[in-house]
Design a protein around this motif. Structure first.
Motif, PDB file in Angstrom:
ATOM      1  N   VAL A  34       0.828  -1.206   0.000  1.00  0.00           N
ATOM      2  CA  VAL A  34       0.000   0.000   0.000  1.00  0.00           C
ATOM      3  C   VAL A  34       0.866   1.261   0.000  1.00  0.00           C
ATOM      4  N   SER A  35       1.957   1.236   0.760  1.00  0.00           N
ATOM      5  CA  SER A  35       2.858   2.396   0.783  1.00  0.00           C
ATOM      6  C   SER A  35       3.467   2.633  -0.588  1.00  0.00           C
ATOM      7  N   TRP A  36       3.880   1.571  -1.246  1.00  0.00           N
ATOM      8  CA  TRP A  36       4.432   1.722  -2.603  1.00  0.00           C
ATOM      9  C   TRP A  36       3.380   2.263  -3.568  1.00  0.00           C
ATOM     10  N   VAL A  42       1.543   9.290  -6.106  1.00  0.00           N
ATOM     11  CA  VAL A  42       2.027  10.664  -5.901  1.00  0.00           C
ATOM     12  C   VAL A  42       3.029  11.055  -6.982  1.00  0.00           C
ATOM     13  N   PHE A  43       3.994  10.183  -7.270  1.00  0.00           N
ATOM     14  CA  PHE A  43       4.992  10.502  -8.289  1.00  0.00           C
ATOM     15  C   PHE A  43       4.374  10.545  -9.681  1.00  0.00           C
ATOM     16  N   ALA A  44       3.336   9.735  -9.921  1.00  0.00           N
ATOM     17  CA  ALA A  44       2.653   9.789 -11.216  1.00  0.00           C
ATOM     18  C   ALA A  44       1.944  11.122 -11.392  1.00  0.00           C
ATOM     19  N   MET A  45       1.327  11.614 -10.333  1.00  0.00           N
ATOM     20  CA  MET A  45       0.676  12.923 -10.416  1.00  0.00           C
ATOM     21  C   MET A  45       1.699  14.040 -10.604  1.00  0.00           C
ATOM     22  N   LEU A  46       2.847  13.940  -9.931  1.00  0.00           N
ATOM     23  CA  LEU A  46       3.894  14.938 -10.117  1.00  0.00           C
ATOM     24  C   LEU A  46       4.413  14.936 -11.549  1.00  0.00           C
ATOM     25  N   ALA A  47       4.565  13.727 -12.122  1.00  0.00           N
ATOM     26  CA  ALA A  47       5.022  13.645 -13.506  1.00  0.00           C
ATOM     27  C   ALA A  47       3.984  14.193 -14.467  1.00  0.00           C
ATOM     28  N   ALA A  48       2.683  13.924 -14.180  1.00  0.00           N
ATOM     29  CA  ALA A  48       1.625  14.427 -15.053  1.00  0.00           C
ATOM     30  C   ALA A  48       1.506  15.938 -14.994  1.00  0.00           C
ATOM     31  N   SER A  49       1.781  16.514 -13.821  1.00  0.00           N
ATOM     32  CA  SER A  49       1.689  17.971 -13.686  1.00  0.00           C
ATOM     33  C   SER A  49       2.919  18.696 -14.193  1.00  0.00           C
ATOM     34  N   GLY A  50       3.980  17.953 -14.518  1.00  0.00           N
ATOM     35  CA  GLY A  50       5.198  18.572 -15.007  1.00  0.00           C
ATOM     36  C   GLY A  50       6.168  18.980 -13.917  1.00  0.00           C
ATOM     37  N   ASN A  56       9.423   8.649 -11.669  1.00  0.00           N
ATOM     38  CA  ASN A  56      10.635   8.220 -10.967  1.00  0.00           C
ATOM     39  C   ASN A  56      10.308   6.992 -10.125  1.00  0.00           C
ATOM     40  N   ILE A  57      10.561   5.807 -10.677  1.00  0.00           N
ATOM     41  CA  ILE A  57      10.246   4.577  -9.972  1.00  0.00           C
ATOM     42  C   ILE A  57      11.137   4.384  -8.748  1.00  0.00           C
ATOM     43  N   VAL A  58      12.396   4.820  -8.837  1.00  0.00           N
ATOM     44  CA  VAL A  58      13.311   4.670  -7.701  1.00  0.00           C
ATOM     45  C   VAL A  58      12.855   5.533  -6.527  1.00  0.00           C
ATOM     46  N   GLY A  59      12.487   6.780  -6.809  1.00  0.00           N
ATOM     47  CA  GLY A  59      12.001   7.649  -5.743  1.00  0.00           C
ATOM     48  C   GLY A  59      10.719   7.128  -5.120  1.00  0.00           C
ATOM     49  N   ALA A  60       9.827   6.586  -5.946  1.00  0.00           N
ATOM     50  CA  ALA A  60       8.572   6.059  -5.430  1.00  0.00           C
ATOM     51  C   ALA A  60       8.812   4.878  -4.493  1.00  0.00           C
ATOM     52  N   ILE A  61       9.696   3.974  -4.884  1.00  0.00           N
ATOM     53  CA  ILE A  61       9.967   2.805  -4.039  1.00  0.00           C
ATOM     54  C   ILE A  61      10.681   3.219  -2.757  1.00  0.00           C
ATOM     55  N   PHE A  62      11.647   4.148  -2.871  1.00  0.00           N
ATOM     56  CA  PHE A  62      12.394   4.560  -1.680  1.00  0.00           C
ATOM     57  C   PHE A  62      11.484   5.257  -0.665  1.00  0.00           C
ATOM     58  N   PHE A  63      10.759   6.279  -1.107  1.00  0.00           N
ATOM     59  CA  PHE A  63       9.905   7.016  -0.167  1.00  0.00           C
ATOM     60  C   PHE A  63       8.712   6.166   0.277  1.00  0.00           C
ATOM     61  N   GLY A  64       8.268   5.227  -0.586  1.00  0.00           N
ATOM     62  CA  GLY A  64       7.233   4.311  -0.142  1.00  0.00           C
ATOM     63  C   GLY A  64       7.718   3.399   0.967  1.00  0.00           C
ATOM     64  N   THR A  65       8.975   2.970   0.887  1.00  0.00           N
ATOM     65  CA  THR A  65       9.549   2.137   1.951  1.00  0.00           C
ATOM     66  C   THR A  65       9.699   2.928   3.247  1.00  0.00           C
ATOM     67  N   LEU A 103      18.006  -0.623  -5.180  1.00  0.00           N
ATOM     68  CA  LEU A 103      17.540   0.514  -5.977  1.00  0.00           C
ATOM     69  C   LEU A 103      18.385   0.767  -7.228  1.00  0.00           C
ATOM     70  N   PRO A 104      19.735   0.694  -7.165  1.00  0.00           N
ATOM     71  CA  PRO A 104      20.490   0.869  -8.417  1.00  0.00           C
ATOM     72  C   PRO A 104      20.125  -0.157  -9.485  1.00  0.00           C
ATOM     73  N   LEU A 105      19.917  -1.415  -9.065  1.00  0.00           N
ATOM     74  CA  LEU A 105      19.509  -2.443 -10.024  1.00  0.00           C
ATOM     75  C   LEU A 105      18.127  -2.147 -10.582  1.00  0.00           C
ATOM     76  N   ILE A 106      17.215  -1.699  -9.722  1.00  0.00           N
ATOM     77  CA  ILE A 106      15.871  -1.353 -10.188  1.00  0.00           C
ATOM     78  C   ILE A 106      15.926  -0.183 -11.152  1.00  0.00           C
ATOM     79  N   SER A 107      16.726   0.825 -10.816  1.00  0.00           N
ATOM     80  CA  SER A 107      16.865   1.990 -11.699  1.00  0.00           C
ATOM     81  C   SER A 107      17.460   1.593 -13.040  1.00  0.00           C
ATOM     82  N   LEU A 108      18.505   0.757 -13.002  1.00  0.00           N
ATOM     83  CA  LEU A 108      19.130   0.307 -14.246  1.00  0.00           C
ATOM     84  C   LEU A 108      18.144  -0.469 -15.107  1.00  0.00           C
ATOM     85  N   GLY A 109      17.455  -1.432 -14.495  1.00  0.00           N
ATOM     86  CA  GLY A 109      16.501  -2.223 -15.258  1.00  0.00           C
ATOM     87  C   GLY A 109      15.372  -1.390 -15.821  1.00  0.00           C
ATOM     88  N   TRP A 110      14.845  -0.479 -15.026  1.00  0.00           N
ATOM     89  CA  TRP A 110      13.752   0.380 -15.486  1.00  0.00           C
ATOM     90  C   TRP A 110      14.195   1.261 -16.648  1.00  0.00           C
TER      91      TRP A 110
END
Length: 365
Positions: A34-36, A42-50, A56-65, A103-110
């Protein structure tokens, strides 16, 4: 006859986990997911608003954790008390450290997947870059070159590395074994460019300075792969119980047959894993292949004649040639080449695990 009465105990009511002061076992997992989801939204809305450049999948996972750490501690403090809440907090922090390490592996793969899908089509895997200037073209010649060079490297390195590790574990004693171990440790830290220069100098002395082919690339990569095979195989062979060797020798089995029939079958799963790690170590090398294998836009199935392209060199050349009107086409090919290289490594590791599982000793009860 005396009448007998059977007392039936009343069924115990199901205890509520919250009134019992204990959270259900599934609570941490649900709260983490649920946190993720919340932070992804939140990050999807930030990206949609510009406000941010893309999702940012890495930021979403980190701050969700981080949100999960706060939520699990607060919930446990209210329901289970301070002592259990501290225990859950420490556990969640350990999980957070593990996720941060990923997170680096997730960022690289993404990033590679997102950028590489632009040219992940049939043409990319069925065409070469011969006579291609702008859009189009593919990396078939580089994929074939990578598979041929890697196969030759494994054919050269695996027997040498495995036999060396067998000697060090089963037979090696005294100054010679210590010298071999020292040289293997030194070879492990050799820069890849030095291996390429060594192979070039070796063949240039025999065939002249203009020589370039895939076999030279296999020799250069073997210099890097052999010490990895030796070290990994040596550690795997050392953990084979000595009782197995002693039981075989007590039955009158020769030493060499004990190694072949007892030691190697027992450690086959670990040996295959070590070989796969060594292949993954060298399959992405670029500098040695730039020197000794060169690069070409045409197909070449003969590793002993003419230049041969490999996927790492293909990615490098496409990225460095990204200029002018067709810059984006070159960049797309470079990203897709990187994605194809990752897929090849994953497939090789999957095949290695299947082989290790198939040939691993079966223990019956």
């Amino acid at each position: 006859m005396a009448a007998t009465t059977t007392a039936t105990a009343a069924p115990r009511p199901l205890a509520n986990s919250y009134t019992a002061g204990k959270l259900p076992r599934w609570t941490p997992w649900v709260m983490l997911v649920v946190s993720w989801v919340i932070l992804c939204a939140v990050f999807a809305m930030l990206a949609a608003s510009g406000a941010t450049k893309g999702f940012n999948i890495v930021g979403a996972i980190f701050f969700g954790t981080v949100l999960f750490d706060v939520a699990i501690y607060s919930t446990s403090l209210l329901v289970e008390g301070a002592r259990k809440a501290k225990d859950r907090l420490v556990t969640s922090l350990v999980a957070t450290a593990f996720i941060v390490a990923l997170l680096p592996l997730i960022s690289l793969g993404w990033t590679v997947i997102a950028q590489g899908l632009a040219r992940f089509d049939v043409a990319f895997f069925s065409e070469s870059m011969r006579n291609v200037i702008g859009d189009g073209g593919g990396a078939l010649h580089a994929i074939i070159g990578t598979l041929i060079i890697t196969a030759l490297t494994a054919i050269i390195s695996v027997p040498i590395g495995l036999l060396t590790s067998i000697y060090l574990v089963e037979y090696g004693r005294g100054p010679l074994a210590r010298a071999i171990t020292f040289l293997v440790d030194v070879m492990t830290g050799i820069p890849s460019i030095v291996a390429g220069l060594f192979a070039y100098a070796l063949f240039a002395l025999i065939f002249g300075p203009a020589i370039r082919n895939g076999f030279m690339g296999a020799i250069a990569l073997s210099v890097l792969m052999i010490p990895v095979v030796v070290r990994s195989s040596e550690e795997i062979l050392r953990i084979v119980p000595n009782e197995l060797r002693e039981a075989s020798l007590a039955l009158g089995v020769p030493k060499w047959l004990t190694v072949v029939k007892v030691v190697l079958p027992t450690s086959i799963a670990g040996l295959v894993t070590g070989v796969m790690l060594a292949i993954a170590r060298v399959i992405g090398e670029t500098a040695p292949l730039l020197i000794v294998a060169g690069f070409t836009t045409s197909m070449n199935y003969n590793p002993f004649e003419d230049r041969m392209m490999a996927l790492p060199v293909f990615v490098y050349t496409q990225y460095t040639q990204a200029a002018g009107l067709h810059a984006q086409a070159s960049i797309d090919r470079a990203w897709t080449g990187a994605l194809a290289l990752i897929i090849i490594v994953m497939l090789l590791n999957l095949i290695g695990r299947i082989i290790a599982k198939a040939f691993a000793p079966k223990y019956g009860r």
